[in-house]
Design a protein around this motif. Structure first.
Motif, PDB file in Angstrom:
ATOM      1  N   ASN A 175       0.823  -1.196   0.000  1.00 15.05           N
ATOM      2  CA  ASN A 175       0.000   0.000   0.000  1.00 15.05           C
ATOM      3  C   ASN A 175       0.869   1.264   0.000  1.00 15.05           C
ATOM      4  O   ASN A 175       0.689   2.166  -0.827  1.00 15.05           O
ATOM      5  N   LYS A 221      -4.417  -9.277  -0.901  1.00 12.80           N
ATOM      6  CA  LYS A 221      -4.603  -9.902   0.420  1.00 12.80           C
ATOM      7  C   LYS A 221      -4.587 -11.429   0.293  1.00 12.80           C
ATOM      8  O   LYS A 221      -3.867 -12.127   1.025  1.00 12.80           O
ATOM      9  N   SER A 222      -5.351 -11.943  -0.661  1.00 11.20           N
ATOM     10  CA  SER A 222      -5.391 -13.406  -0.793  1.00 11.20           C
ATOM     11  C   SER A 222      -4.052 -13.939  -1.302  1.00 11.20           C
ATOM     12  O   SER A 222      -3.600 -15.008  -0.871  1.00 11.20           O
ATOM     13  N   GLU A 227       0.499  -1.553  -7.808  1.00  9.42           N
ATOM     14  CA  GLU A 227      -0.719  -1.975  -8.513  1.00  9.42           C
ATOM     15  C   GLU A 227      -0.566  -3.397  -9.042  1.00  9.42           C
ATOM     16  O   GLU A 227      -1.547  -4.100  -9.253  1.00  9.42           O
ATOM     17  N   PRO A 249      -3.308  -8.353  -9.457  1.00 10.04           N
ATOM     18  CA  PRO A 249      -3.772  -6.970  -9.286  1.00 10.04           C
ATOM     19  C   PRO A 249      -4.064  -6.658  -7.814  1.00 10.04           C
ATOM     20  O   PRO A 249      -4.221  -7.566  -6.997  1.00 10.04           O
ATOM     21  N   LYS A 250      -4.173  -5.374  -7.559  1.00 11.92           N
ATOM     22  CA  LYS A 250      -4.339  -4.886  -6.183  1.00 11.92           C
ATOM     23  C   LYS A 250      -5.487  -5.576  -5.430  1.00 11.92           C
ATOM     24  O   LYS A 250      -5.357  -5.914  -4.254  1.00 11.92           O
ATOM     25  N   SER A 251      -6.574  -5.806  -6.142  1.00 16.02           N
ATOM     26  CA  SER A 251      -7.752  -6.391  -5.486  1.00 16.02           C
ATOM     27  C   SER A 251      -7.468  -7.784  -4.917  1.00 16.02           C
ATOM     28  O   SER A 251      -8.190  -8.264  -4.061  1.00 16.02           O
ATOM     29  N   LYS A 252      -6.415  -8.426  -5.411  1.00 13.48           N
ATOM     30  CA  LYS A 252      -6.117  -9.799  -4.953  1.00 13.48           C
ATOM     31  C   LYS A 252      -4.871  -9.869  -4.057  1.00 13.48           C
ATOM     32  O   LYS A 252      -4.397 -10.962  -3.734  1.00 13.48           O
TER      33      LYS A 252
END
Ligand code: GLU
Ligand code: MG
Length: 447
Positions: free
Chosen positions: A11, A40-41, A16, A35-38
């Motif tokens: 972060n 955490k997983s 990205e 990508p950023k949305s993934k």
């Protein structure tokens, strides 16, 4: 850094694209960009790759007899937060190296990084810390119109003229590595046209391998941005110098910090443990070749009297032997000179350390040192008189030597050892079945 801190760092660094990376048995960096949305997983659970990839050769063909095939499922590449770098030459992009886990979150027994970590822990149990430094040579090429490669015209060993030719690129490599926290010790012009060498500061074996691998990718990426190929191929041209990967290793007392290899000057250059460690490297040298010099091309580099060793011998300050002791004082260490950049360095270092440890355990004797003579110039009679053996002269001999070396095979774990051999034997079969240009030049009209 732990996983939470890595997520925070991603972060803070405004990342990205995260390249989630493992290294296959050919030493290739293999990755998926996430990508950023993934994030955490990916950071917490890892990213899925087919196990079959580990039975792939560099041509992406799957060894038919490999245990991992289309139907054998996946492993998870789980980021190790300690091995994270922002890649400054791409926008908002970072890379992280991974350990391999099974789908039920157990360590995967085919994982190269974990096998090296295990080998290092065998020394830690004895109160020994190891430092390692990897010294890599590479050559710069232009791609020609006929899809061949022309060595870049940067000539002359250590010449400023050679540095002048590519100063911008070389400075950018050094500055980039430095900004990534990788401490480049030097980047020099090496032999003849196009060859260069970099060294990154010594570290623990695992970190040294990680640092080497990322440095290799940085040099390749920055060269590519200038339309150049930075190649680590062991012997790109018959009449040009080969690209070696020299490995320096030293043993330290964990508590006192003393160098455990230092002997008593030139007369007795190594301590007792240093001698035994050296003895182990000598004894296992043929099998180590299977891992450190793992292509057919590697053996075109390992030629007598070429500064790349063809014989099993050691000596002080001597670049004409397999195992050089560069410094007999407080920084006493051993440099293994037969490896090249086609290796998977986690396997290569595992083999070197397992060999050294076997030497220590079995109190192996390395025999007489050769300090003042390039053994590559020995006549056959001199070689025999001194009892010096050749390293394997070809890949199949090296692979057989590895297979017959119980210490190395067990250090790699039976799974990795067998699958590695299958991948490499597939490569060998392909080479043997290919009609090479040399054969047409030699035979087509003459016969
Ligand atoms: N290029 C040589 C090799 O292939 C090594 C030269 C040197 O000592 O730096 O190992
Ligand atoms: Mg060199």
């Amino acid at each position: 850094m732990d996983k939470q801190e890595l997520l925070q760092r991603l972060n803070d660094d405004k990342i990205e694209n995260l390249w989630v990376t493992y290294h296959d048995y050919n030493g290739r960096a293999c990755a998926k960009t996430v990508p950023k949305s993934k994030f955490k997983s990916a950071v917490e659970d890892g990213v899925v790759f087919a196990r079959a990839n580990l039975n792939f050769g560099v041509d992406d063909h799957n060894a038919a007899d490999g245990i991992w095939q289309a139907q054998t499922g996946d492993f998870l590449a789980v980021p190790d937060p300690a091995v994270y770098w922002k890649l400054p030459y791409y926008e908002n992009t970072a890379i992280v190296f991974c350990n391999m886990m099974t789908e039920d979150r157990q360590p995967f027994d085919g994982c190269p990084r974990q096998i090296l970590a295990r080998t290092v822990s065998n020394f830690a149990e004895r109160g020994i810390t190891i430092s390692a430094a990897l010294e890599a040579e590479f050559s710069l090429f232009n791609k020609t119109d006929d899809s061949d490669y022309a060595p870049c015209p940067a000539g002359g060993m250590f010449t400023v003229a050679g540095l002048n030719q590519y100063a911008d690129l070389l400075h950018e490599i050094v500055a980039t590595l430095d900004s990534m926290g990788l401490q480049v010790e030097q980047l020099g012009k090496e032999y003849g046209p196009s060859q260069f060498e970099f060294t990154v500061r010594y570290d623990s074996p695992l970190q040294a391998a990680d640092n080497y691998l990322i440095s290799k990718e940085v040099t390749r990426a920055l060269a590519l941005q200038r339309g150049l190929i930075a190649s680590y191929m062991p012997k790109p041209f018959t009449d040009l110098a080969g690209n070696g990967l020299h490995v320096h290793m030293a043993l330290w007392d964990r508590d006192s910090g003393d160098n455990l290899m230092t002997g008593r000057g030139l007369e007795n250059p190594l301590s007792e443990i240093g001698r035994h460690f050296m003895g182990g490297l000598m004894a296992h040298a043929p099998g180590i070749c299977g891992l450190g010099a793992p292509t057919v091309n590697s053996y075109k580099r390992l030629q007598p009297a070429s500064w790349a060793p063809a014989h099993i011998a050691w000596g002080v300050g001597n670049r004409g032997v397999l195992l050089r002791v560069p410094d007999v004082n407080q920084r006493c260490r051993v440099e293994y000179r037969a490896g090249d950049n086609a290796c998977n360095p986690y396997f290569f270092l595992t083999a070197l350390l397992a060999a050294g440890l076997d030497g220590v355990q079995q109190r192996m004797d390395p025999g007489e040192p050769f300090n003042d003579v390039d053994v590559g110039h020995f006549s056959e009679q001199q070689r025999l008189q001194h009892g010096i053996d050749y390293l394997p002269r070809t890949l199949p001999v090296a692979l057989d030597a590895l297979e017959n070396d119980k210490v190395l095979m067990s250090a790699l774990s039976p799974v990795i050892a067998q699958e590695f051999l299958k991948v490499k034997r597939l490569e060998l079969d392909t080479y043997n079945l290919t009609v090479h240009p040399w054969e047409r030049q030699m035979y087509l009209e003459a016969i």
